[in-house]
Design a protein around this motif. Structure first.
Motif, PDB file in Angstrom:
ATOM      1  N   LEU A 162       0.694  -1.110  -0.099  1.00  0.00           N
ATOM      2  CA  LEU A 162      -0.204  -0.128   0.135  1.00  0.00           C
ATOM      3  C   LEU A 162       0.913   1.390   0.059  1.00  0.00           C
ATOM      4  CD1 LEU A 162      -2.772  -0.968   2.700  1.00  0.00           C
ATOM      5  CD2 LEU A 162      -2.782  -0.799   0.107  1.00  0.00           C
ATOM      6  N   GLU A 163       2.153   1.206   0.782  1.00  0.00           N
ATOM      7  CA  GLU A 163       2.890   2.306   0.568  1.00  0.00           C
ATOM      8  C   GLU A 163       3.425   2.587  -0.711  1.00  0.00           C
ATOM      9  OE1 GLU A 163       5.811   1.185   3.963  1.00  0.00           O
ATOM     10  OE2 GLU A 163       4.146   1.489   5.301  1.00  0.00           O
ATOM     11  N   ARG A 164       3.804   1.650  -1.564  1.00  0.00           N
ATOM     12  CA  ARG A 164       4.402   1.770  -2.761  1.00  0.00           C
ATOM     13  C   ARG A 164       3.211   2.414  -3.523  1.00  0.00           C
ATOM     14  NH1 ARG A 164       6.813  -3.156  -1.276  1.00  0.00           N
ATOM     15  NH2 ARG A 164       5.327  -4.432  -2.471  1.00  0.00           N
ATOM     16  N   LEU A 165       1.965   1.693  -3.381  1.00  0.00           N
ATOM     17  CA  LEU A 165       0.970   2.410  -4.200  1.00  0.00           C
ATOM     18  C   LEU A 165       0.610   3.765  -3.890  1.00  0.00           C
ATOM     19  CD1 LEU A 165      -1.374  -0.941  -4.340  1.00  0.00           C
ATOM     20  CD2 LEU A 165      -0.429   0.411  -6.287  1.00  0.00           C
ATOM     21  N   ALA A 166       0.815   4.254  -2.544  1.00  0.00           N
ATOM     22  CA  ALA A 166       0.619   5.506  -2.254  1.00  0.00           C
ATOM     23  C   ALA A 166       1.577   6.440  -2.955  1.00  0.00           C
ATOM     24  CB  ALA A 166       0.838   5.900  -0.914  1.00  0.00           C
ATOM     25  N   GLY A 209       0.476   7.411  -6.004  1.00  0.00           N
ATOM     26  CA  GLY A 209      -0.753   8.444  -5.987  1.00  0.00           C
ATOM     27  C   GLY A 209      -2.123   7.476  -5.663  1.00  0.00           C
ATOM     28  N   TRP A 210      -1.988   6.100  -5.266  1.00  0.00           N
ATOM     29  CA  TRP A 210      -3.167   5.364  -5.180  1.00  0.00           C
ATOM     30  C   TRP A 210      -3.165   5.273  -3.546  1.00  0.00           C
ATOM     31  CZ3 TRP A 210      -6.945   4.638  -8.452  1.00  0.00           C
ATOM     32  CH2 TRP A 210      -6.378   4.429  -9.838  1.00  0.00           C
ATOM     33  N   ILE A 211      -4.317   5.775  -3.025  1.00  0.00           N
ATOM     34  CA  ILE A 211      -4.442   5.995  -1.535  1.00  0.00           C
ATOM     35  C   ILE A 211      -5.471   5.078  -1.054  1.00  0.00           C
ATOM     36  CG2 ILE A 211      -4.564   7.780   0.609  1.00  0.00           C
ATOM     37  CD1 ILE A 211      -2.040   8.202  -1.475  1.00  0.00           C
ATOM     38  N   LEU A 212      -5.347   4.317  -0.028  1.00  0.00           N
ATOM     39  CA  LEU A 212      -6.213   3.538   0.528  1.00  0.00           C
ATOM     40  C   LEU A 212      -7.645   4.398   0.923  1.00  0.00           C
ATOM     41  CD1 LEU A 212      -7.093   0.436   1.408  1.00  0.00           C
ATOM     42  CD2 LEU A 212      -6.174   1.064   3.713  1.00  0.00           C
ATOM     43  N   TYR A 255      -8.478  -4.178  -1.150  1.00  0.00           N
ATOM     44  CA  TYR A 255      -8.552  -2.952  -0.625  1.00  0.00           C
ATOM     45  C   TYR A 255      -8.894  -1.964  -1.742  1.00  0.00           C
ATOM     46  CZ  TYR A 255      -5.131  -4.881   2.289  1.00  0.00           C
ATOM     47  OH  TYR A 255      -4.325  -5.542   3.290  1.00  0.00           O
ATOM     48  N   ARG A 256      -9.682  -0.927  -1.355  1.00  0.00           N
ATOM     49  CA  ARG A 256     -10.156   0.077  -2.357  1.00  0.00           C
ATOM     50  C   ARG A 256      -9.203   1.129  -2.525  1.00  0.00           C
ATOM     51  NH1 ARG A 256     -15.958   2.520  -1.937  1.00  0.00           N
ATOM     52  NH2 ARG A 256     -14.817   4.010  -0.629  1.00  0.00           N
ATOM     53  N   LEU A 257      -8.657   1.722  -3.512  1.00  0.00           N
ATOM     54  CA  LEU A 257      -7.811   2.991  -3.465  1.00  0.00           C
ATOM     55  C   LEU A 257      -8.321   3.862  -4.396  1.00  0.00           C
ATOM     56  CD1 LEU A 257      -4.667   0.553  -4.210  1.00  0.00           C
ATOM     57  CD2 LEU A 257      -5.205   1.434  -2.008  1.00  0.00           C
ATOM     58  N   ARG A 258      -7.986   5.071  -4.068  1.00  0.00           N
ATOM     59  CA  ARG A 258      -8.586   6.359  -4.781  1.00  0.00           C
ATOM     60  C   ARG A 258      -7.400   6.852  -5.065  1.00  0.00           C
ATOM     61  NH1 ARG A 258     -11.320   9.044  -0.770  1.00  0.00           N
ATOM     62  NH2 ARG A 258      -9.499  10.262  -0.468  1.00  0.00           N
ATOM     63  N   LYS A 259      -7.434   7.527  -6.486  1.00  0.00           N
ATOM     64  CA  LYS A 259      -6.597   8.242  -6.916  1.00  0.00           C
ATOM     65  C   LYS A 259      -6.399   9.709  -6.590  1.00  0.00           C
ATOM     66  CE  LYS A 259      -3.189   8.559 -10.212  1.00  0.00           C
ATOM     67  NZ  LYS A 259      -1.835   8.197  -9.660  1.00  0.00           N
ATOM     68  N   GLU A 260      -5.120   9.984  -5.903  1.00  0.00           N
ATOM     69  CA  GLU A 260      -4.812  11.354  -5.481  1.00  0.00           C
ATOM     70  C   GLU A 260      -3.609  11.664  -5.873  1.00  0.00           C
ATOM     71  OE1 GLU A 260      -5.568  11.809  -1.401  1.00  0.00           O
ATOM     72  OE2 GLU A 260      -7.354  10.648  -1.380  1.00  0.00           O
ATOM     73  N   GLU A 261      -2.734  12.597  -5.196  1.00  0.00           N
ATOM     74  CA  GLU A 261      -1.689  13.034  -5.421  1.00  0.00           C
ATOM     75  C   GLU A 261      -0.668  12.032  -4.924  1.00  0.00           C
ATOM     76  OE1 GLU A 261       0.005  15.902  -6.972  1.00  0.00           O
ATOM     77  OE2 GLU A 261      -2.271  15.906  -7.888  1.00  0.00           O
ATOM     78  N   PRO A 262       0.559  11.711  -5.442  1.00  0.00           N
ATOM     79  CA  PRO A 262       1.657  10.782  -4.923  1.00  0.00           C
ATOM     80  C   PRO A 262       1.906  11.414  -3.478  1.00  0.00           C
ATOM     81  CG  PRO A 262       2.242  11.308  -7.272  1.00  0.00           C
ATOM     82  CD  PRO A 262       0.951  12.162  -6.755  1.00  0.00           C
ATOM     83  N   GLN A 263       1.852  10.421  -2.586  1.00  0.00           N
ATOM     84  CA  GLN A 263       2.298  10.729  -1.050  1.00  0.00           C
ATOM     85  C   GLN A 263       3.310   9.478  -0.756  1.00  0.00           C
ATOM     86  OE1 GLN A 263      -1.171  11.342   1.336  1.00  0.00           O
ATOM     87  NE2 GLN A 263      -2.362  11.980  -0.526  1.00  0.00           N
ATOM     88  N   ASN A 264       4.264  10.243   0.319  1.00  0.00           N
ATOM     89  CA  ASN A 264       5.061   9.277   1.001  1.00  0.00           C
ATOM     90  C   ASN A 264       4.170   8.831   2.285  1.00  0.00           C
ATOM     91  OD1 ASN A 264       7.369   8.620  -0.896  1.00  0.00           O
ATOM     92  ND2 ASN A 264       7.945  10.838  -0.075  1.00  0.00           N
ATOM     93  N   LEU A 265       3.489   7.739   2.339  1.00  0.00           N
ATOM     94  CA  LEU A 265       2.883   7.551   3.744  1.00  0.00           C
ATOM     95  C   LEU A 265       3.542   6.127   4.117  1.00  0.00           C
ATOM     96  CD1 LEU A 265      -0.539   8.061   2.250  1.00  0.00           C
ATOM     97  CD2 LEU A 265       0.589   9.301   3.987  1.00  0.00           C
ATOM     98  N   GLN A 266       3.275   5.982   5.563  1.00  0.00           N
ATOM     99  CA  GLN A 266       3.495   4.677   6.009  1.00  0.00           C
ATOM    100  C   GLN A 266       2.029   4.013   6.568  1.00  0.00           C
ATOM    101  OE1 GLN A 266       5.460   4.543   9.838  1.00  0.00           O
ATOM    102  NE2 GLN A 266       5.738   6.808  10.028  1.00  0.00           N
TER     103      GLN A 266
END
Lengths: 82, 180
Positions: B22-26, B29-32, B40-51
């Motif tokens: 999920l972190e790689r997908l974020a 730009g694909w955020i849970l 898992y349903r992911l929504r397209k947003e701006e790319p982010q560095n998330l944990q």
């Protein structure tokens, strides 16, 4: 969490999951109680007399451990190499 | 709004691997945004560095999410009213700092899995004994066979996750003992 960090000068940090589970454990054990908060969605906890008693016992136990550890350190021959 | 679905690998064995995925997908730009029973349903947003992290808590209330929010952990999804997934910017303090405390969250799941596993195993044995000594045929035989398959499925779904969480709990205890 921020206040724990501030009070301990940053030497003790707690994560949100730890904080929540520990609050629930303390509440269940009757060591803390819920108090009305300033905001409706805010929960404030206070220590109970049982909690104060448990805390005093714990501080006493830790102090005893420190005294023993200090005594053990004093008896060490620091000049001796392993 | 664009969505995409990614399969859940199974929380008992590969939740950490799923969180890294999920972190790689974020980063792309694909955020849970939610979970279904399998995806898992992911929504397209701006790319982010998330944990991402996951917490087991069946007795939760508003305060639970408020405490996480205050610590910069955003609630992203809840699975089966028990498994909560959170995200936070890189560098945020982890939700648990103590391995023993972290593994305690699995105890209710281990307990319910063990009870389910024992009950389904007993049912399975009883069915096998009945089938062995009655030599049932026709619709009775078919019913017994169907029940046997259902009991086996129930056993697998209770026993293996329970074993997975138990293994994780024991590994945490062992690691902590090695530290001392």
């Amino acid at each position: 969490m921020q206040s724990i960090e501030e009070v301990t000068g940053g030497s003790f940090v707690i994560g949100p999951a730890s904080l929540y589970t520990n609050l629930k454990k303390l509440l269940k054990a009757g060591l803390i109680h819920e108090k009305p908060g300033e905001k409706s969605n805010q929960k404030v906890y206070g220590i109970t007399s049982r909690g104060i008693e448990a805390l005093e016992k714990e501080v006493e136990r830790k102090e005893h451990m420190i005294r023993l550890a200090k005594r053990a350190l004093d008896t060490l021959d620091r000049g001796e190499k392993p | 709004m664009r969505y995409k679905y990614v399969m859940i690998s199974g929380f008992a064995f590969s939740d950490k691997a799923d969180m890294r995925k999920l972190e790689r997908l974020a980063q792309r730009g694909w955020i849970l945004d939610g979970v279904t029973s399998l995806f898992y349903r992911l929504r397209k947003e701006e790319p982010q560095n998330l944990q991402y992290t996951l917490d087991y808590q069946s007795e939760y209330d508003e305060e639970y999410f408020r405490i996480f929010q205050e610590a910069n952990w955003t609630h992203r999804a809840t699975f089966a009213e028990e498994v909560h997934i959170f995200s936070a910017p890189d560098g945020t303090v982890p939700i648990y700092l103590d391995a023993i405390e972290e593994s305690e969250q699995y105890l209710p799941v281990i307990k319910s899995g063990a009870i389910g596993g024992v009950l389904s195993a007993l049912f399975l044995i009883a069915l096998l004994v009945i089938m062995r000594f009655t030599n049932a045929t026709g619709w009775v035989g078919h019913t017994l066979l169907c029940l046997l398959v259902l009991a086996w499925i129930a056993f697998v779904f209770c026993f293996f996750p329970c074993a997975g969480y138990l293994f994780r709990r024991l590994r945490s205890l062992q690691r902590e003992r090695q530290k001392v």
